[in-house]
Design an enzyme around this catalytic site. Structure first.
Site, mmCIF file in Angstrom:
data_model
loop_
_atom_site.group_PDB
_atom_site.id
_atom_site.type_symbol
_atom_site.label_atom_id
_atom_site.label_comp_id
_atom_site.label_asym_id
_atom_site.label_seq_id
_atom_site.Cartn_x
_atom_site.Cartn_y
_atom_site.Cartn_z
ATOM 1 N N SER A 155 61.794 -12.182 63.700
ATOM 2 C CA SER A 155 61.036 -13.329 63.212
ATOM 3 C C SER A 155 60.515 -14.155 64.393
ATOM 4 C CB SER A 155 61.896 -14.151 62.258
ATOM 5 O OG SER A 155 61.123 -15.087 61.538
ATOM 6 N N GLU A 249 55.715 -10.266 52.669
ATOM 7 C CA GLU A 249 56.029 -11.426 53.502
ATOM 8 C C GLU A 249 54.764 -12.060 54.054
ATOM 9 O OE1 GLU A 249 57.819 -10.901 57.405
ATOM 10 O OE2 GLU A 249 57.994 -8.758 57.030
ATOM 11 N N HIS A 279 60.796 -10.396 54.162
ATOM 12 C CA HIS A 279 61.054 -10.706 55.562
ATOM 13 C C HIS A 279 62.489 -10.345 55.952
ATOM 14 C CE1 HIS A 279 60.176 -12.987 59.212
ATOM 15 N NE2 HIS A 279 61.282 -13.683 59.072
#
Length: 311
Positions: A155, A249, A279
């Site tokens: 991320s 996502e 995600h």
């Protein structure tokens, strides 16, 4: 992946207590509770340390002699998280690849906006690169040869990993064997079409919440700065990249555009998109068939770039 598995994960994310755009201090506690509630396996060892003056967490699996090092950058929109919140996924990858993890506890926004996280990541990376020269004399305390170093980010950590590679290249540092980027947060201008096109299917985030957190990290800088948003960076000369994402996502286009940029700059890049998953679905490999399959592909990639044998 079964429909039941997919629905269970979707429900878990949609009903979770985290408010991404909430007060950072309060939500850090929520984020930590969420991601550390499940105990790590008994054979996973966590050891605090420092690299280049930056706190790190060493993650090893008992009985496994590491063949190399994964320099890990955790997620959390640069505002939440720590090495311990990503220790579950990191230890799983460490076990599968036969590597140890050095997870960087970089400074968080909004207290420490850009470039604090990048400065910490680069300081830790520089220490790893310099320590490789001493590995022959002290293999237990230094990273093995450069060919056995892989940078991993998830991320925000994925975007930070890409920025780190660019900064390390520009600083003339030796580059790692490769990098693995899980759902990289790589465009803080939030200009990707999936930022709005995937709102109906992303169970975790909303564009407005992501916008709040992006402002925290960018501060007074330009969100289009290539070291903030590496989708705009010159990537030529970087090592092989594996970029994974789920099709459900908001950050999907960050992954797709970063891969396209890398390919256009003659970087060896693999874009691996799994349909119908959210995600960082890889963190749920114990529950999701697709998560396990994705991590098996990570293992094969790491084995290929380091010349090791996958577990």
């Amino acid at each position: 992946m079964s429909q039941e598995q997919r629905q269970a994960l979707d429900t878990l994310f949609r009903t979770g207590p985290l408010q991404v755009d909430g007060d950072p201090r309060e939500q850090r506690e929520v984020f930590t509770r969420m991601l550390t509630s499940r105990p790590l396996p008994d054979d996973v060892s966590l050891t605090d340390g420092t690299l280049g003056g930056v706190p790190v967490l060493e993650i090893t699996v008992d009985g496994v002699t590491p063949r190399g090092t994964l320099l890990w950058l955790h997620g959390g929109f640069y505002v939440f998280g720590s090495p311990r919140t990503s220790a579950g996924l990191a230890s799983d990858v460490a076990r599968r690849t036969g590597m140890r993890v050095l997870s960087v506890d970089y400074r968080l926004a909004p207290e420490h906006p850009y470039p604090a996280a990048l400065e910490d990541a680069l300081a830790a990376y520089r220490a790893v690169a310099e320590s490789s020269a001493a590995s022959a004399a002290s293999p237990a305390s230094a990273v093995s040869g450069g060919g056995e170093l892989v940078v991993v980010g998830e991320s925000a950590g994925g975007g930070l990993a890409a920025a780190l590679l660019v900064a390390a290249r520009d600083a003339g540092l030796p580059l790692p064997a490769a990098a693995v980027l899980f759902s990289p947060y790589a465009d803080l201008t939030l200009s990707g079409s999936s930022m709005t096109g995937k709102t109906a299917v992303d169970p975790s985030f909303t564009p407005s919440a992501v916008r709040v957190r992006a402002r925290d990290y960018v501060g007074g800088a330009d969100a289009a700065d290539p070291l903030i948003s590496p989708v705009f960076a010159e990537l030529r000369g970087l090592p092989p990249l594996l970029i994974q994402a789920g099709s459900h996502e908001l950050l999907l286009d960050d992954a797709v555009r970063l891969a396209a940029r890398a390919a256009g700059d003659d970087v060896d890049v693999t874009l691996d998109v799994t349909a119908g998953v959210p995600h960082l679905f890889q963190a749920f490999a114990a529950l999701l068939d697709e998560g396990d399959a994705a991590l098996r592909r990570v293992t094969a990639f790491v084995a290929d770039v380091t010349g090791s044998v996958p577990r």
